[in-house]
Design a protein around this motif. Structure first.
Motif, mmCIF file in Angstrom:
data_model
loop_
_atom_site.group_PDB
_atom_site.id
_atom_site.type_symbol
_atom_site.label_atom_id
_atom_site.label_comp_id
_atom_site.label_asym_id
_atom_site.label_seq_id
_atom_site.Cartn_x
_atom_site.Cartn_y
_atom_site.Cartn_z
ATOM 1 N N PHE A 86 62.609 -44.020 -127.039
ATOM 2 C CA PHE A 86 63.437 -43.685 -125.886
ATOM 3 C C PHE A 86 62.677 -43.072 -124.715
ATOM 4 O O PHE A 86 63.265 -42.796 -123.669
ATOM 5 C CB PHE A 86 64.551 -42.711 -126.307
ATOM 6 C CG PHE A 86 65.409 -43.230 -127.435
ATOM 7 C CD1 PHE A 86 65.854 -44.541 -127.428
ATOM 8 C CD2 PHE A 86 65.746 -42.417 -128.496
ATOM 9 C CE1 PHE A 86 66.641 -45.037 -128.458
ATOM 10 C CE2 PHE A 86 66.539 -42.901 -129.537
ATOM 11 C CZ PHE A 86 66.977 -44.216 -129.520
ATOM 12 N N HIS A 87 61.375 -42.834 -124.878
ATOM 13 C CA HIS A 87 60.632 -42.125 -123.833
ATOM 14 C C HIS A 87 59.328 -42.836 -123.486
ATOM 15 O O HIS A 87 58.648 -43.380 -124.362
ATOM 16 C CB HIS A 87 60.307 -40.692 -124.275
ATOM 17 C CG HIS A 87 61.508 -39.878 -124.653
ATOM 18 N ND1 HIS A 87 62.012 -39.862 -125.924
ATOM 19 C CD2 HIS A 87 62.300 -39.066 -123.901
ATOM 20 C CE1 HIS A 87 63.061 -39.053 -125.965
ATOM 21 N NE2 HIS A 87 63.257 -38.573 -124.755
ATOM 22 N N ASP A 88 58.959 -42.767 -122.224
ATOM 23 C CA ASP A 88 57.679 -43.294 -121.769
ATOM 24 C C ASP A 88 56.543 -42.336 -122.142
ATOM 25 O O ASP A 88 56.767 -41.128 -122.343
ATOM 26 C CB ASP A 88 57.684 -43.487 -120.254
ATOM 27 C CG ASP A 88 58.641 -44.576 -119.824
ATOM 28 O OD1 ASP A 88 58.642 -45.639 -120.467
ATOM 29 O OD2 ASP A 88 59.391 -44.361 -118.857
ATOM 30 N N PHE A 130 57.477 -53.545 -120.667
ATOM 31 C CA PHE A 130 58.330 -52.382 -120.397
ATOM 32 C C PHE A 130 58.555 -52.173 -118.903
ATOM 33 O O PHE A 130 59.128 -51.174 -118.495
ATOM 34 C CB PHE A 130 57.726 -51.125 -121.031
ATOM 35 C CG PHE A 130 57.764 -51.139 -122.532
ATOM 36 C CD1 PHE A 130 58.928 -50.805 -123.218
ATOM 37 C CD2 PHE A 130 56.659 -51.505 -123.270
ATOM 38 C CE1 PHE A 130 58.982 -50.818 -124.602
ATOM 39 C CE2 PHE A 130 56.690 -51.529 -124.651
ATOM 40 C CZ PHE A 130 57.857 -51.190 -125.324
ATOM 41 N N ASP A 184 70.871 -51.232 -118.128
ATOM 42 C CA ASP A 184 69.410 -51.312 -117.996
ATOM 43 C C ASP A 184 68.833 -50.033 -117.390
ATOM 44 O O ASP A 184 67.807 -49.516 -117.856
ATOM 45 C CB ASP A 184 69.023 -52.508 -117.128
ATOM 46 C CG ASP A 184 69.374 -53.842 -117.769
ATOM 47 O OD1 ASP A 184 69.665 -53.861 -118.977
ATOM 48 O OD2 ASP A 184 69.376 -54.861 -117.051
ATOM 49 N N HIS A 187 68.756 -47.088 -119.797
ATOM 50 C CA HIS A 187 67.704 -47.184 -120.810
ATOM 51 C C HIS A 187 66.309 -47.123 -120.202
ATOM 52 O O HIS A 187 65.315 -47.330 -120.915
ATOM 53 C CB HIS A 187 67.852 -48.487 -121.596
ATOM 54 C CG HIS A 187 68.808 -48.397 -122.737
ATOM 55 N ND1 HIS A 187 68.604 -47.571 -123.820
ATOM 56 C CD2 HIS A 187 69.998 -49.023 -122.962
ATOM 57 C CE1 HIS A 187 69.601 -47.703 -124.671
ATOM 58 N NE2 HIS A 187 70.463 -48.570 -124.180
ATOM 59 N N MET A 188 66.219 -46.885 -118.909
ATOM 60 C CA MET A 188 64.924 -46.829 -118.231
ATOM 61 C C MET A 188 64.168 -48.151 -118.365
ATOM 62 O O MET A 188 62.931 -48.183 -118.360
ATOM 63 C CB MET A 188 64.062 -45.686 -118.791
ATOM 64 C CG MET A 188 64.750 -44.339 -118.853
ATOM 65 S SD MET A 188 65.253 -43.726 -117.224
ATOM 66 C CE MET A 188 63.678 -43.280 -116.533
ATOM 67 N N SER A 189 64.898 -49.268 -118.486
ATOM 68 C CA SER A 189 64.242 -50.566 -118.650
ATOM 69 C C SER A 189 64.263 -51.374 -117.358
ATOM 70 O O SER A 189 63.945 -52.566 -117.374
ATOM 71 C CB SER A 189 64.931 -51.366 -119.758
ATOM 72 O OG SER A 189 66.279 -51.634 -119.442
ATOM 73 N N ARG A 191 62.449 -50.508 -114.623
ATOM 74 C CA ARG A 191 61.347 -49.969 -113.825
ATOM 75 C C ARG A 191 60.317 -51.045 -113.517
ATOM 76 O O ARG A 191 60.089 -51.947 -114.313
ATOM 77 C CB ARG A 191 60.669 -48.808 -114.555
ATOM 78 C CG ARG A 191 61.616 -47.648 -114.839
ATOM 79 C CD ARG A 191 61.067 -46.702 -115.881
ATOM 80 N NE ARG A 191 60.694 -47.425 -117.088
ATOM 81 C CZ ARG A 191 59.447 -47.493 -117.542
ATOM 82 N NH1 ARG A 191 58.470 -46.885 -116.902
ATOM 83 N NH2 ARG A 191 59.164 -48.167 -118.631
ATOM 84 N N TYR A 415 63.282 -51.775 -129.373
ATOM 85 C CA TYR A 415 62.482 -51.376 -128.202
ATOM 86 C C TYR A 415 63.413 -51.325 -126.982
ATOM 87 O O TYR A 415 63.402 -52.229 -126.139
ATOM 88 C CB TYR A 415 61.343 -52.364 -127.971
ATOM 89 C CG TYR A 415 60.508 -52.629 -129.207
ATOM 90 C CD1 TYR A 415 59.549 -51.715 -129.639
ATOM 91 C CD2 TYR A 415 60.699 -53.795 -129.953
ATOM 92 C CE1 TYR A 415 58.791 -51.951 -130.775
ATOM 93 C CE2 TYR A 415 59.936 -54.041 -131.088
ATOM 94 C CZ TYR A 415 58.996 -53.115 -131.506
ATOM 95 O OH TYR A 415 58.254 -53.355 -132.633
ATOM 96 N N ARG A 417 63.479 -49.902 -124.205
ATOM 97 C CA ARG A 417 62.957 -49.812 -122.842
ATOM 98 C C ARG A 417 62.364 -51.128 -122.326
ATOM 99 O O ARG A 417 61.889 -51.186 -121.195
ATOM 100 C CB ARG A 417 61.904 -48.707 -122.759
ATOM 101 C CG ARG A 417 62.451 -47.296 -122.987
ATOM 102 C CD ARG A 417 61.363 -46.235 -122.909
ATOM 103 N NE ARG A 417 60.401 -46.376 -123.992
ATOM 104 C CZ ARG A 417 59.149 -46.772 -123.855
ATOM 105 N NH1 ARG A 417 58.682 -47.090 -122.656
ATOM 106 N NH2 ARG A 417 58.340 -46.853 -124.890
#
Length: 479
Positions: A86-88, A130, A184, A187-189, A191, A415, A417
């Motif tokens: 869940f995190h970069d 990602f 999207d 989910h920070m996807s 970017r 996955y 992200r």
């Protein structure tokens, strides 16, 4: 060596005192066993294991953007893959060091399955999956907003009933498609670069304004759902009593850890809804959006429940949605046509509710973590539980717009992200890895998925007709 662990009043073991281990002048980080970490498993005393490090999140947990609930489900446990999913990297590099209180010793090594899925995630990172092309979402947003414009044009440029009903259909599709964009972003996807920062509160308020569902509420439920999918008393996305029960385990009026209350298998559930839930399914999906409004209102009016993300901006956006929709409907000449417009637009938008429930309703349900221990909690390791609990929709690329990425549910859960534009090309890799490790990867046509959910609901409905609370209590009796 770690200090002796003093017994508690009830004879149990008390969590080790970090001060006693570290010492006033020591700067070395102590080592803790897995069993010692496991003692720190509650609000106010929550430790996590991440890549062999022990994190004390007790004081920070209330500030977690994803809310307390996701962390509390794994307090005292190894949450390496949950945290990573869940995190970069740059978020973890910034936040994790300040939470480390030691290292873990004697932890079991990751299985080959877990190592393989971790390596696949690293490969996706190298390939840039990602991140997305900025033009991908320029096209998506332009497409979605054009649907809104068409809905307005059909409503205001003609006075015919047919034109107005066509406007309702397009408006419902607009809501469905706009929800995918919001999904999207949440989910920070969405970017375009590795260190892009998506301002979720502001973008979320925009989604709330046009879509009418509080993004703060959605994030609170959705984060937990992704972490513990299909766990009978933890996943809010399957907690729908008294209307739906997707497994016999729900007949026992379980205490739901997300909602903090017992989900009663009461008289309406036993006599009106669940015995006929397979017949109720599509009619309820047509009006399910109204329930999402209610859930948003209840969430925004609540406080002190461990769920974060509530902002005045989100409240204003929700009120703004109600304002523009009411104004829109007021231009329709008759009350009968107004009701028809609202009901039809919401029924069409109910496609999204069908798509969401297709992904998990027919999949195996995992028993309460209070009844399981070790690697079987929540259905196994992060990757296993998400493969087992997910169902993909097999469709042609020409229908990707309709499903909004939800057709690749297994990959999305493994996955979350990964950018939507990359989902299709990663599918075969997931299927191959699942085959290698004997995981039941499932992919079926949209129609077959619908039939599977129908049969699952029907099977549970049949069992509910012969269920008796007296029989259930006798089965659970001890002594």
């Amino acid at each position: 060596m770690p200090p002796c662990i003093p017994p508690t009043i009830d004879g149990g073991l008390a969590p080790p005192r970090r001060e006693a281990v570290v010492g006033a002048k020591s700067t070395a980080k102590p080592s803790y066993s897995v069993s010692e970490v496991a003692l720190h498993n509650r609000r106010g005393d929550a430790w996590l294991i991440y890549k062999g490090q022990v994190l004390d999140v007790s004081k920070w947990i209330s500030s977690h953007p994803g809310g307390e609930q996701t962390i509390l489900r794994f307090a005292g446990m190894d949450a390496t893959d949950e945290i990573r999913a869940f995190h970069d990297d740059w978020v973890l590099e910034k936040r994790v060091p300040g939470l480390v209180v030691g290292t873990v010793k004697g932890a079991p090594e990751a299985t080959e399955l877990v190592r393989d899925f971790r390596e696949l995630g690293e490969e996706f990172e190298k390939l840039g999956y990602f991140h997305v092309s900025p033009w991908f979402y320029v096209r998506k947003v332009a497409f979605v907003m054009s649907m809104f414009a068409i809905a307005l044009g059909l409503l205001f440029k003609s006075e015919s009933f047919a034109s107005h009903m066509a406007s309702a259909v397009v408006l419902g599709m607009f809501w469905q498609q706009f929800a995918f964009v919001g999904h999207d972003c949440g989910h920070m996807s969405a970017r375009t670069h590795a260190r892009d920062h998506i301002d979720v509160p502001k973008l979320g308020a925009l989604v709330t304004f046009f879509n009418g569902i509080s993004v703060a509420w959605w994030k609170a439920t959705h984060n937990v759902h992704h972490a513990v999918p299909n766990t009978v008393d933890c996943d809010p996305d399957i907690a729908h009593l008294p209307v739906f029960a997707v497994d016999k385990l729900m007949f026992g009026s379980l205490f739901n850890k997300y909602h903090g209350r017992v989900m009663e298998f009461d008289w309406p559930a036993r006599n009106i809804f669940v015995p006929f839930q397979h017949l109720w399914y599509y009619p309820i999906m047509c009006v399910a959006r109204f329930n999402l409004y209610i859930q948003s209102i209840l969430f925004l009016l609540s406080s002190g429940d461990g769920h974060g993300g509530r902002t005045k901006l989100d409240v204003a956006a929700f009120l703004g949605f109600g304002g523009w929709l009411s104004l829109l409907v007021s231009f329709i000449p008759t009350w009968g046509e107004r009701v028809a417009y609202v009901m039809l637009s919401h029924a069409v938008a109910g496609l999204l509710n069908v798509q969401i429930t297709l992904s998990h309703f027919s999949r195996p349900i995992f028993d309460s973590p209070t009844k399981l221990d070790g690697p079987d909690r929540y259905g196994g390791d992060f990757f296993t539980r998400n493969v087992v609990s997910s169902l993909d929709v097999d469709c042609t690329p020409s229908m990707d717009w309709f499903h909004g990425g939800l057709q690749f549910q297994t990959l999305h859960h493994l996955y979350p992200r990964i950018g939507r534009e990359h989902l299709r090309k990663t599918g075969p890799l997931i299927a191959s890895l699942c085959k290698k490790h004997g995981l039941p990867y499932s992919r079926k046509s949209f129609l077959a998925c619908n039939m599977e959910v129908f049969e699952t609901l029907k099977s549970t409905a049949v069992h509910s007709r012969t269920w008796s609370p007296l029989i259930y209590e006798s089965m659970c009796a001890q002594g």
